[in-house]
Each structure stands twice: as C-alpha cells, then as structure tokens.
Design a protein around this motif. Structure first.
Motif, short mmCIF file in Angstrom:
data_model
loop_
_atom_site.label_atom_id
_atom_site.label_comp_id
_atom_site.label_asym_id
_atom_site.label_seq_id
_atom_site.Cartn_x
_atom_site.Cartn_y
_atom_site.Cartn_z
N GLU A 57 0.97 -1.15 0.03
CA GLU A 57 0.13 -0.15 0.11
C GLU A 57 0.97 1.19 -0.04
OE1 GLU A 57 -2.83 -0.59 -0.63
OE2 GLU A 57 -3.05 -2.75 -0.22
N ASN A 75 5.47 4.08 0.71
CA ASN A 75 4.57 2.76 1.32
C ASN A 75 4.24 3.09 2.83
OD1 ASN A 75 6.91 1.01 -0.60
ND2 ASN A 75 4.94 1.42 -1.08
N THR A 78 -1.40 -0.09 5.10
CA THR A 78 -3.05 -0.22 4.73
C THR A 78 -3.28 0.80 3.54
OG1 THR A 78 -3.95 1.16 6.46
CG2 THR A 78 -3.44 -1.27 7.07
N ASP A 79 -4.47 0.23 3.07
CA ASP A 79 -5.03 1.16 1.98
C ASP A 79 -5.94 2.31 2.90
OD1 ASP A 79 -5.71 1.83 -0.92
OD2 ASP A 79 -7.67 1.40 -0.16
N ALA A 82 -3.47 5.07 3.33
CA ALA A 82 -2.91 5.51 1.89
C ALA A 82 -3.96 6.52 1.38
CB ALA A 82 -2.91 4.39 0.95
N LYS A 152 -2.02 5.46 -7.53
CA LYS A 152 -1.63 3.89 -7.97
C LYS A 152 -0.36 3.79 -8.95
CE LYS A 152 -4.78 2.04 -5.26
NZ LYS A 152 -4.28 1.47 -3.61
N LYS A 271 2.62 -8.28 -0.34
CA LYS A 271 1.40 -7.64 0.39
C LYS A 271 1.19 -8.37 1.80
CE LYS A 271 -3.37 -6.12 -0.18
NZ LYS A 271 -3.10 -4.96 0.21
#
Length: 289
Positions: A57, A75, A78-79, A82, A152, A271
């Motif tokens: 992420e 980085n 977690t999304d 992010a 992304k 991941k």
C-alpha cells in the motif's frame, strides 16, 4: 525446496493455475525466474510485464516547480491510511523536498527525512517507508508528469522543448496505461531480444503439429515485432487512436521523447496477508485507544 506460499506467489505473478505453477517450480528447483520462463515456453504465462503485481500500500505522487519534476513512491501498511489526507500530504511534501533540494540518492533522501518520517509514523500509527524517487530537470527540454488512479501509477516524461502540452500529457497517459519499458527499439538490450526469441521459439515448437524450423524462424520474427509493440513506447498503438503509433502521433507535431519513468505503487513488494475485515477491525481498535 519451495513452499505453498511460493506456489501462490508464482500464480499471482503469472495468472497460471496452481498445479501448473507447482510443476514449474518442481521443474526449476524453485527458481522463480526460470519457472516463469518455463511457463512461458509452454504458452501458459504472458510476458513478464505481469510479474510486477501491486503488492503493498502507499502512494505515487509528483511535484513540479521551476522546470524540475519529481516522482516519488512512499509505502504504508494499509489502504485505509494511503487514502487519507495526512499520508497524502506527507508524500507530497517528500516530492516537493526532492524538487527543491540537492538530493541524488535514496539514502540521502531517507537520511534527510528521517525525523519527518518518524513524526508521521507517530501521528499515523503505521510503518512508513520512502521507497524510491526520480528527479527530472528541464535542459532545453520539457518535463511533465501524470498521476493515475489517485496515486496507484505515476509517470514523469522528458520530451523535446517544442512538444505541445496536450501531446506530452497524452504520452504520459499512454505510458501509464500501456506500460512500456523503453522509448524505442534501439534501447532494448540484445540479450533481452535473444532471450525473448528463445522463449518464442520454444512456444512454437511446443504447439500441436509444430511447423518446420524455417517457418518457425519467420514466426518468431513476426512475434518479436509484436513484442516491440508491448515494450517500446514509439511502437505502441496510441491509446486514443489505435490506427496510429505513438511515433506517428509525435511526428505530427515534430516532437520527440527523450526518456520516461513509470512507477506502479507496490510493484515487486509482498502484500501483508490481512483480509479486509481484519484491516477495518485494526483501524477501529486504534480509534478506541
């Protein structure tokens, strides 16, 4: 020799079924590069471009000021983090710092931003790592960037000075969408071409009722031209008009591309094996503290 996790990783890298991935690893003593080559020779896996799957992420963001354009990847875990403004502002600050300071290596950048990283970790509550950056400076040229899918994918392009703004934007969008590795055929290393020909020849020989060797050689040359369209920007069909190549599109404005960099967030990183429910629960637990 290899584990079930290795089989799963190869499946994610190639899109090939679990059993075939297991057989490929068995046949290559667990060597991932050789296993990918093995699967491609059998016609099961696509080109290695798919090997770099999103695996972590974070964000890829850019910053441009006074003819300097930077692209950075930072980085997090977690999304959820992010997508937050706090993390986005931190990444933007890193890109701005690179643009405005004499930073040449990742080690220099990490050392310079250690205190800021630690402060962000304390505020956000997750591990944060500055992974990579590039810095382009206009030198009788034009540089521009493009960020896709909210961070992304990021692209920075250097082109001839006369290139129209719309054209360099279209080229950056092309790079984001079509994922070329080189500007032109001249940049592709000869050993890479030789390796690709070897794989293509093996594919042809493994087909049912294989053709004679002289026919296979011609087939390989034809498929190499398709390979160039996959990996070379100038050979690719223009995403906005498939009837022309990028080279033809640039010719209309007498412009040229010097170089580019494309970052895809998390490519090549593992991941963390958390499901969505666990991630949400972890965030709720933090809010309760």
């Amino acid at each position: 020799m290899f584990t079930s996790q290795d089989v799963m990783k190869l499946r994610q890298m190639t899109g090939v079924g679990m059993m075939d991935c297991k057989k490929a690893l068995e046949a290559t003593d667990g060597n991932f590069d050789e296993a990918i080559k093995f699967l491609r020779e059998k016609g099961m896996a696509t080109a290695a471009k798919k090997a770099g799957r999103i695996a972590s992420e974070g964000l890829v963001l850019s910053y441009k000021n006074n003819g300097v354009c930077t692209l950075v990847e930072v980085n997090c875990e977690t999304d959820f983090v992010a997508r937050g403004d706090q993390f986005k502002n931190f990444v933007t600050g890193v890109a701005e710092y690179v643009a405005n300071n004499n930073i040449n290596t990742l080690e220099e950048l990490v050392a310079a931003k250690t205190a800021d990283v630690n402060e962000a970790i304390a505020k956000i509550g997750e591990k944060i790592a500055i992974r990579r950056f590039v810095k382009y400076v206009e030198n009788n040229s034009t540089v521009d960037s493009y960020i896709h899918m909210g961070g992304k994918i990021g692209v920075v392009v250097e082109a001839s000075k006369n290139i129209p703004a719309e054209v360099i934007h279209d080229v950056a969008l092309q790079i984001a969408a079509a994922k070329p590795s080189y500007v032109s055929k001249d940049e592709v290393p000869q050993d890479e071409i030789a390796k690709e020909k070897e794989i293509l020849k093996a594919q042809a020989l493994n087909e049912p009722n294989p053709k004679p060797v002289n026919i296979i050689e011609k087939m390989v040359e034809g498929r190499i031209n398709k390979y160039y369209k996959d990996v070379c920007l100038l050979e690719q069909p223009f995403v906005k008009n498939g009837d022309m190549s990028i080279a033809q599109y640039l010719k209309a404005s007498n412009a040229s591309i010097i170089r580019f960099t494309r970052f895809e967030m998390g490519e090549g990183l593992e991941k963390k094996q958390d499901d969505m429910a666990s991630e949400v629960q972890a965030q709720l637990d933090k809010l309760k503290k």
